[in-house]
Design an enzyme around this catalytic site. Sequence first.
Site, PDB file in Angstrom:
ATOM      1  N   PHE A 115      54.946  20.872  71.928  1.00  0.00           N
ATOM      2  CA  PHE A 115      53.676  20.754  71.216  1.00  0.00           C
ATOM      3  C   PHE A 115      53.951  20.783  69.716  1.00  0.00           C
ATOM      4  O   PHE A 115      54.977  21.317  69.266  1.00  0.00           O
ATOM      5  CB  PHE A 115      52.731  21.894  71.614  1.00  0.00           C
ATOM      6  CG  PHE A 115      51.446  21.436  72.245  1.00  0.00           C
ATOM      7  CD1 PHE A 115      51.430  20.934  73.534  1.00  0.00           C
ATOM      8  CD2 PHE A 115      50.246  21.495  71.554  1.00  0.00           C
ATOM      9  CE1 PHE A 115      50.257  20.503  74.135  1.00  0.00           C
ATOM     10  CE2 PHE A 115      49.060  21.072  72.125  1.00  0.00           C
ATOM     11  CZ  PHE A 115      49.070  20.570  73.430  1.00  0.00           C
ATOM     12  N   GLN A 235      40.255  22.600  60.570  1.00  0.00           N
ATOM     13  CA  GLN A 235      41.269  21.667  61.061  1.00  0.00           C
ATOM     14  C   GLN A 235      40.666  20.398  61.636  1.00  0.00           C
ATOM     15  O   GLN A 235      39.715  20.440  62.413  1.00  0.00           O
ATOM     16  CB  GLN A 235      42.113  22.348  62.141  1.00  0.00           C
ATOM     17  CG  GLN A 235      43.223  21.460  62.704  1.00  0.00           C
ATOM     18  CD  GLN A 235      44.054  22.189  63.730  1.00  0.00           C
ATOM     19  OE1 GLN A 235      43.746  22.169  64.914  1.00  0.00           O
ATOM     20  NE2 GLN A 235      45.101  22.864  63.278  1.00  0.00           N
ATOM     21  N   HIS A 237      41.766  17.495  64.075  1.00  0.00           N
ATOM     22  CA  HIS A 237      42.763  17.091  65.055  1.00  0.00           C
ATOM     23  C   HIS A 237      43.034  15.605  64.848  1.00  0.00           C
ATOM     24  O   HIS A 237      42.100  14.817  64.695  1.00  0.00           O
ATOM     25  CB  HIS A 237      42.249  17.358  66.465  1.00  0.00           C
ATOM     26  CG  HIS A 237      43.293  17.278  67.527  1.00  0.00           C
ATOM     27  ND1 HIS A 237      43.892  16.096  67.888  1.00  0.00           N
ATOM     28  CD2 HIS A 237      43.854  18.239  68.319  1.00  0.00           C
ATOM     29  CE1 HIS A 237      44.773  16.320  68.846  1.00  0.00           C
ATOM     30  NE2 HIS A 237      44.767  17.616  69.136  1.00  0.00           N
ATOM     31  N   LEU A 247      38.509  14.728  72.394  1.00  0.00           N
ATOM     32  CA  LEU A 247      39.909  14.956  72.091  1.00  0.00           C
ATOM     33  C   LEU A 247      40.846  14.256  73.066  1.00  0.00           C
ATOM     34  O   LEU A 247      40.630  14.255  74.272  1.00  0.00           O
ATOM     35  CB  LEU A 247      40.191  16.467  72.136  1.00  0.00           C
ATOM     36  CG  LEU A 247      41.263  16.960  71.174  1.00  0.00           C
ATOM     37  CD1 LEU A 247      40.848  16.683  69.744  1.00  0.00           C
ATOM     38  CD2 LEU A 247      41.484  18.445  71.373  1.00  0.00           C
ATOM     39  N   GLU A 250      47.094  16.905  72.298  1.00  0.00           N
ATOM     40  CA  GLU A 250      48.418  16.831  71.696  1.00  0.00           C
ATOM     41  C   GLU A 250      49.505  16.745  72.777  1.00  0.00           C
ATOM     42  O   GLU A 250      50.618  16.308  72.516  1.00  0.00           O
ATOM     43  CB  GLU A 250      48.635  18.086  70.847  1.00  0.00           C
ATOM     44  CG  GLU A 250      49.697  17.973  69.802  1.00  0.00           C
ATOM     45  CD  GLU A 250      49.542  19.074  68.779  1.00  0.00           C
ATOM     46  OE1 GLU A 250      50.560  19.701  68.460  1.00  0.00           O
ATOM     47  OE2 GLU A 250      48.410  19.318  68.320  1.00  0.00           O
ATOM     48  N   ARG A 281      49.190  19.686  63.012  1.00  0.00           N
ATOM     49  CA  ARG A 281      48.026  18.793  63.054  1.00  0.00           C
ATOM     50  C   ARG A 281      47.538  18.368  61.678  1.00  0.00           C
ATOM     51  O   ARG A 281      47.102  17.231  61.487  1.00  0.00           O
ATOM     52  CB  ARG A 281      46.897  19.480  63.820  1.00  0.00           C
ATOM     53  CG  ARG A 281      47.192  19.598  65.296  1.00  0.00           C
ATOM     54  CD  ARG A 281      46.174  20.453  66.002  1.00  0.00           C
ATOM     55  NE  ARG A 281      46.432  20.451  67.438  1.00  0.00           N
ATOM     56  CZ  ARG A 281      45.744  21.163  68.305  1.00  0.00           C
ATOM     57  NH1 ARG A 281      44.755  21.947  67.892  1.00  0.00           N
ATOM     58  NH2 ARG A 281      46.026  21.115  69.590  1.00  0.00           N
ATOM     59  N   HIS A 351      37.831  19.687  64.413  1.00  0.00           N
ATOM     60  CA  HIS A 351      38.255  20.303  65.661  1.00  0.00           C
ATOM     61  C   HIS A 351      38.178  21.824  65.696  1.00  0.00           C
ATOM     62  O   HIS A 351      37.693  22.400  66.671  1.00  0.00           O
ATOM     63  CB  HIS A 351      39.683  19.866  65.964  1.00  0.00           C
ATOM     64  CG  HIS A 351      40.248  20.421  67.228  1.00  0.00           C
ATOM     65  ND1 HIS A 351      39.629  20.277  68.462  1.00  0.00           N
ATOM     66  CD2 HIS A 351      41.373  21.132  67.475  1.00  0.00           C
ATOM     67  CE1 HIS A 351      40.352  20.864  69.399  1.00  0.00           C
ATOM     68  NE2 HIS A 351      41.410  21.411  68.829  1.00  0.00           N
ATOM     69  N   ARG A 391      46.001  25.853  62.182  1.00  0.00           N
ATOM     70  CA  ARG A 391      46.389  26.371  63.492  1.00  0.00           C
ATOM     71  C   ARG A 391      47.341  25.416  64.193  1.00  0.00           C
ATOM     72  O   ARG A 391      47.121  24.204  64.208  1.00  0.00           O
ATOM     73  CB  ARG A 391      45.147  26.583  64.370  1.00  0.00           C
ATOM     74  CG  ARG A 391      45.507  27.014  65.794  1.00  0.00           C
ATOM     75  CD  ARG A 391      44.280  27.246  66.636  1.00  0.00           C
ATOM     76  NE  ARG A 391      43.516  26.051  66.957  1.00  0.00           N
ATOM     77  CZ  ARG A 391      43.869  25.140  67.857  1.00  0.00           C
ATOM     78  NH1 ARG A 391      45.015  25.250  68.498  1.00  0.00           N
ATOM     79  NH2 ARG A 391      43.078  24.115  68.103  1.00  0.00           N
TER      80      ARG A 391
END
Length: 576
Positions: A115, A235, A237, A247, A250, A281, A351, A391
């Site tokens: 990730f 954030q 995404h 979404l 990821e 991100r 996000h 994050r």
Amino acid sequence: MVHEFDAVIVGAGGAGLYAALEASKTAKTAVLSKLYPQRSHTGAAQGGIGAALGNVEEDSPEWHAFDTVKGGDYLVDQTAAKVLAEEAVRAVYDLENRGLPFSRLENGTIAQRRFGGHTHHFGEGPVHRSCYAADRTGHMILQTLYQQCVKNDVTFYDEFHVVDILLEGTRAHGVVAFELKTGELHVFKAKAVLFATGGFGRMFKITSNALANTGDGPALLARAGIPMEDMEFYQFHPTGILGMGILITEGVRGEGGILKNREGERFMERYAPTMLDLAPRDMVSRAIMTEVMAGKGMRGDRKIDDYVMLDASHLGRETVEKKIPDIADFCRTYLDVDPAVDAMPVQPTAHYAMGGIPTDTHGRVDTGRAVYDGLYAAGEAACVSVHGANRLGTNSLVDLVVFGRRAGRHIAEYVRGASAPREFANATDASRAKIGGLREKKNGAHVGPIVQRMQEVMMTQVGVYRDQAEMDDAIKQIQELRDEFKEVGAQDTGDGFNAEVLNILELESLLDLSLLTAAGAANRTESRGAHSRRDFPDRDDDNWLKHTMATIDDDGVVIDYKDVDLGIWEPKPRVY
């Protein structure tokens, strides 16, 4: 109607349910939610939960903590990051033992995949750290915890919207809630109250957040005078479905998916030569927008709604259907695109809120100047701060299970020695007057145009890239919308299931949080993590290595600050 419990949990997502599960072992516990628990937004989390199990390759909680600090651009409180990483391992095994059906390796252990931003040996290369259940990890966590709460005799009040908190100085005594079915107000007296109401992405036009993600908890406490922490950090995404924001996890890139521009170029080679498409991100979102503004988006028109392609077709149909089945269904349903054959059109989508209700590592509300007795927060509504300025993927689920669990345990201990909640005369008067006033303004302004303007302003002027003039104008427009909101009325004057009244109350929360976000962003004259300014492109540790504490009042927003815990790693340039 008055109810009395030892502990009241507001919100039935992963954080709220884990807190309720732990608290209910010794405390009479209730969960209030404006949704049925199984519909909470935790269920939308797809890709996985990060934990250094080392099932695929060598890993360490220390590396996980370092990645969290570095990924958060060093605004992370480092002791909290260490707690997050160390207890993630225990939390994952606890969920497994409670029945969560993780995907498995051939040897039967929990499967793990790569990730963004997660590395081995302090940044040497990507690592398999994300534990997952196909691309339905959040859904499985939600179901597992809900079943365990039912087993523990937790009392659920579904479709109850909390509208006020019973607060005496720095001591919480309960909440007031609006029952959607009847329109009645209920008082819930409690020794301890925890807010786990999730994020507030609905203040942006394009967002991965559900319609219910309106920041009810943070906004309520902000109106009660509690400062919100680091609200400027929101954030985006990088891979939301074009035009919709739904979404694309990821995990697609973790399995080997590649981002490409209109020239077919794998452009992340220029922005993150080591981590490539698995950079954090904020970096990937900025890379996409940089490509778009250079005319390399798929339309080439240099507009904010242009997009790039995420190609997973080379992975083969078997991998696509096994590892990302829900994503494949989404793309076929909404885009008429088969990810096993064609690339998916994606664009950055609002996000996740890094900021929120300030807490310590036990979930207690802690402003840096005062710790509140019996008042807790966990999950996306809270700011521990383990996410800092950005994050890492998978750390949202880690955050809610680790700190939801810790908060629940602390609540169970706290209520044993806490005195009974005090009586509040006329506890419902203020809420009754507010809701009654909305019904009296039957011919007042409608929420629709205000929502639309708020979302467009926040998306275009407080989005991936920011500058002073645009943010100052955004603050002005949000203030004007807050003034217009005072004239809003409910055309539906009925009591039962009055969705219009609920929407108005949610809009009030979103407007307050929009103002806090825009004001915090305009105030921070640097770029750090998800807060990226064209006019101040560099990180400024000398002046801005500090948390923002923003308080809302009738005149606007008052800014204060809190120190960052830098006890383990010194800030360094962020290279991937």
